[in-house]
Write a protein that holds these residues in place. Structure first.
Motif, PDB file in Angstrom:
ATOM      1  N   VAL A   9     -14.585  -1.939  22.127  1.00 26.91           N
ATOM      2  CA  VAL A   9     -13.963  -0.640  21.239  1.00 26.91           C
ATOM      3  C   VAL A   9     -12.794  -0.791  20.744  1.00 26.91           C
ATOM      4  CG1 VAL A   9     -13.926   1.822  21.282  1.00 26.91           C
ATOM      5  CG2 VAL A   9     -15.778   0.221  22.646  1.00 26.91           C
ATOM      6  N   GLU A  10     -12.302  -0.729  19.979  1.00 27.82           N
ATOM      7  CA  GLU A  10     -10.352  -0.547  19.811  1.00 27.82           C
ATOM      8  C   GLU A  10      -9.960   0.479  18.653  1.00 27.82           C
ATOM      9  OE1 GLU A  10      -7.074  -3.201  18.625  1.00 27.82           O
ATOM     10  OE2 GLU A  10      -8.825  -4.229  18.916  1.00 27.82           O
ATOM     11  N   VAL A  11      -9.016   1.320  19.229  1.00 32.14           N
ATOM     12  CA  VAL A  11      -8.244   2.767  18.720  1.00 32.14           C
ATOM     13  C   VAL A  11      -7.291   1.637  17.550  1.00 32.14           C
ATOM     14  CG1 VAL A  11      -7.308   4.489  18.566  1.00 32.14           C
ATOM     15  CG2 VAL A  11      -9.081   4.125  20.291  1.00 32.14           C
ATOM     16  N   LEU A  12      -7.717   2.567  16.631  1.00 31.57           N
ATOM     17  CA  LEU A  12      -6.386   1.930  15.479  1.00 31.57           C
ATOM     18  C   LEU A  12      -5.253   3.107  14.998  1.00 31.57           C
ATOM     19  CD1 LEU A  12      -8.345  -0.765  13.373  1.00 31.57           C
ATOM     20  CD2 LEU A  12      -6.749  -1.099  14.945  1.00 31.57           C
ATOM     21  N   SER A  13      -3.862   3.186  16.031  1.00 33.06           N
ATOM     22  CA  SER A  13      -4.097   4.661  15.290  1.00 33.06           C
ATOM     23  C   SER A  13      -2.634   4.896  14.475  1.00 33.06           C
ATOM     24  CB  SER A  13      -3.341   5.085  16.578  1.00 33.06           C
ATOM     25  OG  SER A  13      -1.678   6.065  16.371  1.00 33.06           O
ATOM     26  N   LEU A  14      -2.996   5.743  13.369  1.00 33.21           N
ATOM     27  CA  LEU A  14      -1.727   6.378  12.032  1.00 33.21           C
ATOM     28  C   LEU A  14      -0.517   6.213  12.999  1.00 33.21           C
ATOM     29  CD1 LEU A  14      -4.107   6.569   9.207  1.00 33.21           C
ATOM     30  CD2 LEU A  14      -3.063   3.881   9.624  1.00 33.21           C
ATOM     31  N   ALA A  15      -0.629   7.260  13.925  1.00 31.01           N
ATOM     32  CA  ALA A  15       0.256   7.582  14.606  1.00 31.01           C
ATOM     33  C   ALA A  15       1.396   7.332  14.434  1.00 31.01           C
ATOM     34  CB  ALA A  15       0.341   7.689  16.586  1.00 31.01           C
ATOM     35  N   GLY A  16       2.618   7.813  13.823  1.00 26.70           N
ATOM     36  CA  GLY A  16       4.176   7.049  13.871  1.00 26.70           C
ATOM     37  C   GLY A  16       4.390   6.064  12.137  1.00 26.70           C
ATOM     38  N   ASN A  17       2.963   6.543  11.294  1.00 23.40           N
ATOM     39  CA  ASN A  17       2.995   5.806   9.422  1.00 23.40           C
ATOM     40  C   ASN A  17       3.096   4.358  10.331  1.00 23.40           C
ATOM     41  OD1 ASN A  17       2.100   7.989   8.499  1.00 23.40           O
ATOM     42  ND2 ASN A  17       4.230   8.647   8.685  1.00 23.40           N
ATOM     43  N   PRO A  18       2.378   3.003  10.152  1.00 24.03           N
ATOM     44  CA  PRO A  18       2.067   2.492  10.949  1.00 24.03           C
ATOM     45  C   PRO A  18       2.430   1.433   9.835  1.00 24.03           C
ATOM     46  CG  PRO A  18       0.522   2.646  12.293  1.00 24.03           C
ATOM     47  CD  PRO A  18       1.260   3.559  11.660  1.00 24.03           C
ATOM     48  N   LEU A  19       2.174   1.865   8.570  1.00 17.22           N
ATOM     49  CA  LEU A  19       1.276   1.041   7.082  1.00 17.22           C
ATOM     50  C   LEU A  19       2.094   1.957   6.033  1.00 17.22           C
ATOM     51  CD1 LEU A  19      -2.466   1.353   8.201  1.00 17.22           C
ATOM     52  CD2 LEU A  19      -0.908  -0.252   8.607  1.00 17.22           C
ATOM     53  N   PRO A  20       3.167   1.044   5.295  1.00 17.15           N
ATOM     54  CA  PRO A  20       3.904   1.522   4.182  1.00 17.15           C
ATOM     55  C   PRO A  20       2.313   2.232   3.397  1.00 17.15           C
ATOM     56  CG  PRO A  20       4.604  -0.169   4.818  1.00 17.15           C
ATOM     57  CD  PRO A  20       3.210  -0.077   6.279  1.00 17.15           C
ATOM     58  N   LEU A  21       3.169   3.239   3.086  1.00 15.01           N
ATOM     59  CA  LEU A  21       2.710   3.280   1.267  1.00 15.01           C
ATOM     60  C   LEU A  21       2.290   1.671   0.412  1.00 15.01           C
ATOM     61  CD1 LEU A  21       4.378   6.766  -0.274  1.00 15.01           C
ATOM     62  CD2 LEU A  21       1.703   6.476   1.030  1.00 15.01           C
ATOM     63  N   TRP A  22       1.105   2.341  -0.002  1.00  7.68           N
ATOM     64  CA  TRP A  22       0.496   1.463  -0.644  1.00  7.68           C
ATOM     65  C   TRP A  22       1.341   1.024  -1.788  1.00  7.68           C
ATOM     66  CZ3 TRP A  22      -0.347   0.418  -6.005  1.00  7.68           C
ATOM     67  CH2 TRP A  22      -1.200  -0.612  -6.261  1.00  7.68           C
ATOM     68  N   ASP A  23       1.952  -0.219  -2.471  1.00  8.47           N
ATOM     69  CA  ASP A  23       2.531  -0.563  -3.378  1.00  8.47           C
ATOM     70  C   ASP A  23       1.990  -1.433  -4.310  1.00  8.47           C
ATOM     71  OD1 ASP A  23       4.228  -3.175  -3.263  1.00  8.47           O
ATOM     72  OD2 ASP A  23       5.043  -1.716  -1.764  1.00  8.47           O
ATOM     73  N   GLU A  24       2.219  -1.926  -5.455  1.00  6.57           N
ATOM     74  CA  GLU A  24       1.258  -2.969  -6.191  1.00  6.57           C
ATOM     75  C   GLU A  24       1.513  -4.300  -5.676  1.00  6.57           C
ATOM     76  OE1 GLU A  24       4.144  -3.591 -10.250  1.00  6.57           O
ATOM     77  OE2 GLU A  24       2.917  -2.854 -10.286  1.00  6.57           O
ATOM     78  N   SER A  25       2.957  -4.575  -4.613  1.00  7.88           N
ATOM     79  CA  SER A  25       2.949  -6.180  -4.471  1.00  7.88           C
ATOM     80  C   SER A  25       2.181  -6.791  -4.024  1.00  7.88           C
ATOM     81  CB  SER A  25       4.795  -5.988  -4.206  1.00  7.88           C
ATOM     82  OG  SER A  25       4.464  -4.999  -2.735  1.00  7.88           O
ATOM     83  N   ILE A  26       1.680  -5.326  -3.117  1.00  7.43           N
ATOM     84  CA  ILE A  26       0.205  -5.936  -2.010  1.00  7.43           C
ATOM     85  C   ILE A  26      -0.579  -7.172  -2.841  1.00  7.43           C
ATOM     86  CG2 ILE A  26      -1.219  -4.229  -2.367  1.00  7.43           C
ATOM     87  CD1 ILE A  26      -2.262  -4.324   0.536  1.00  7.43           C
ATOM     88  N   TRP A  27      -0.750  -6.472  -4.403  1.00  7.30           N
ATOM     89  CA  TRP A  27      -2.093  -7.945  -5.112  1.00  7.30           C
ATOM     90  C   TRP A  27      -1.348  -9.119  -5.513  1.00  7.30           C
ATOM     91  CZ3 TRP A  27      -6.424  -5.358  -4.821  1.00  7.30           C
ATOM     92  CH2 TRP A  27      -6.448  -4.122  -4.626  1.00  7.30           C
ATOM     93  N   ALA A  28      -0.127  -8.672  -5.280  1.00  8.22           N
ATOM     94  CA  ALA A  28       1.192 -10.186  -5.641  1.00  8.22           C
ATOM     95  C   ALA A  28       0.864 -11.237  -4.441  1.00  8.22           C
ATOM     96  CB  ALA A  28       2.269 -10.233  -6.203  1.00  8.22           C
ATOM     97  N   GLY A  29       0.209 -11.206  -3.378  1.00  8.86           N
ATOM     98  CA  GLY A  29       0.506 -11.336  -2.333  1.00  8.86           C
ATOM     99  C   GLY A  29       0.965 -11.901  -1.489  1.00  8.86           C
ATOM    100  N   ASN A  30       2.155  -9.974  -1.467  1.00  9.68           N
ATOM    101  CA  ASN A  30       3.798 -10.446  -0.851  1.00  9.68           C
ATOM    102  C   ASN A  30       3.526 -11.018   0.685  1.00  9.68           C
ATOM    103  OD1 ASN A  30       5.420  -8.176   0.785  1.00  9.68           O
ATOM    104  ND2 ASN A  30       5.889  -8.370  -0.698  1.00  9.68           N
ATOM    105  N   GLU A  31       4.539 -11.941   1.157  1.00  7.69           N
ATOM    106  CA  GLU A  31       4.245 -11.942   2.527  1.00  7.69           C
ATOM    107  C   GLU A  31       4.647 -10.388   3.867  1.00  7.69           C
ATOM    108  OE1 GLU A  31       2.990 -15.221   3.862  1.00  7.69           O
ATOM    109  OE2 GLU A  31       2.803 -15.335   1.293  1.00  7.69           O
ATOM    110  N   ASP A  32       5.394  -9.864   3.221  1.00  9.69           N
ATOM    111  CA  ASP A  32       5.999  -8.731   4.310  1.00  9.69           C
ATOM    112  C   ASP A  32       4.082  -7.809   4.346  1.00  9.69           C
ATOM    113  OD1 ASP A  32       8.450  -9.539   4.647  1.00  9.69           O
ATOM    114  OD2 ASP A  32       9.131  -8.458   3.772  1.00  9.69           O
ATOM    115  N   TRP A  33       3.998  -7.817   3.556  1.00  2.72           N
ATOM    116  CA  TRP A  33       2.328  -6.908   3.605  1.00  2.72           C
ATOM    117  C   TRP A  33       1.270  -7.836   4.311  1.00  2.72           C
ATOM    118  CZ3 TRP A  33       0.817  -2.804   3.238  1.00  2.72           C
ATOM    119  CH2 TRP A  33       1.322  -1.279   1.980  1.00  2.72           C
TER     120      TRP A  33
END
Length: 200
Positions: free
Chosen positions: A36-60
């Motif tokens: 069992v693993e807990v994944l927490s969104l505390a502190g906003n570890p995931l930035p807001l979605w942007d369209e570069s994710i579809w382009a295979g952005n390496e940072d994403w």
């Protein structure tokens, strides 16, 4: 089998994460899942979605890789949402933009909502109405609403904790059985996300 618990609050030291840890302990006590693993969104570890994710952005790719690995290997999920102004927090909705059918598709999920007062039902409705369409997550018919969360599983109401604890254990056992059943669906060869990429 593996379980992933998503704590949907942005706040650090949140009640959502505390409840998530309690559910983790119950699952382990009942020996329902191998891990069992807990994944927490505390502190906003995931930035807001942007369209570069579809382009295979390496940072994403780098940022999402560990989350994707955990979610892809999970056989079941618990989605915990606090009620903020009657809504699911934006970070949790953002989560459903970032992860899709490859990570969540055709996996059972137990909705668990929390409220500082007598609320908690609106996030259940919101999760059931939106956020599932393209990722194909399969919410159980059962869900948990934890009201007056500051008093719950905190040593303040033994009788109330016992009553709610029975319902929690029931839902966790049910999640385990759905998990076993949906493994067969995912391995059936029937699922075709290439042809039917988006839900209707």
């Amino acid at each position: 089998m593996k379980l992933a618990i998503i704590s949907g609050s942005h706040r650090k030291n949140s009640e959502s994460e505390r409840i998530g840890r309690h559910l983790q302990d119950r699952v382990q006590t009942l020996s329902l899942f191998d891990s069992v693993e807990v994944l927490s969104l505390a502190g906003n570890p995931l930035p807001l979605w942007d369209e570069s994710i579809w382009a295979g952005n390496e940072d994403w790719k780098a940022r999402l890789a560990p989350w994707k690995q955990t979610l892809q290997s999970a056989d079941a999920l618990i989605v915990i949402s606090p009620e903020w102004n009657g809504m699911v927090p934006p970070g949790l909705k953002n989560f459903f933009l970032l992860f899709g059918a490859a990570e969540l598709g055709h996996k059972p999920a137990l909705i668990t909502t929390i409220s500082a007062g007598q609320g908690g039902s609106y996030p259940v409705d919101e999760l059931r109405v939106s956020g599932y369409k393209n990722c194909r997550i399969c919410y159980l018919p059962e869900h948990l609403i934890i009201r007056n969360v500051g008093q719950v599983f905190a040593g303040k109401d033994a009788e109330g904790d016992e009553h709610l604890g029975e319902r929690v254990d029931y839902c966790l056992k049910l999640l385990r059985e759905y998990s076993a059943g949906l493994i067969h669906v995912r391995s059936s060869g029937v699922i075709d996300h290439k042809t039917y990429r988006n839900g209707m």
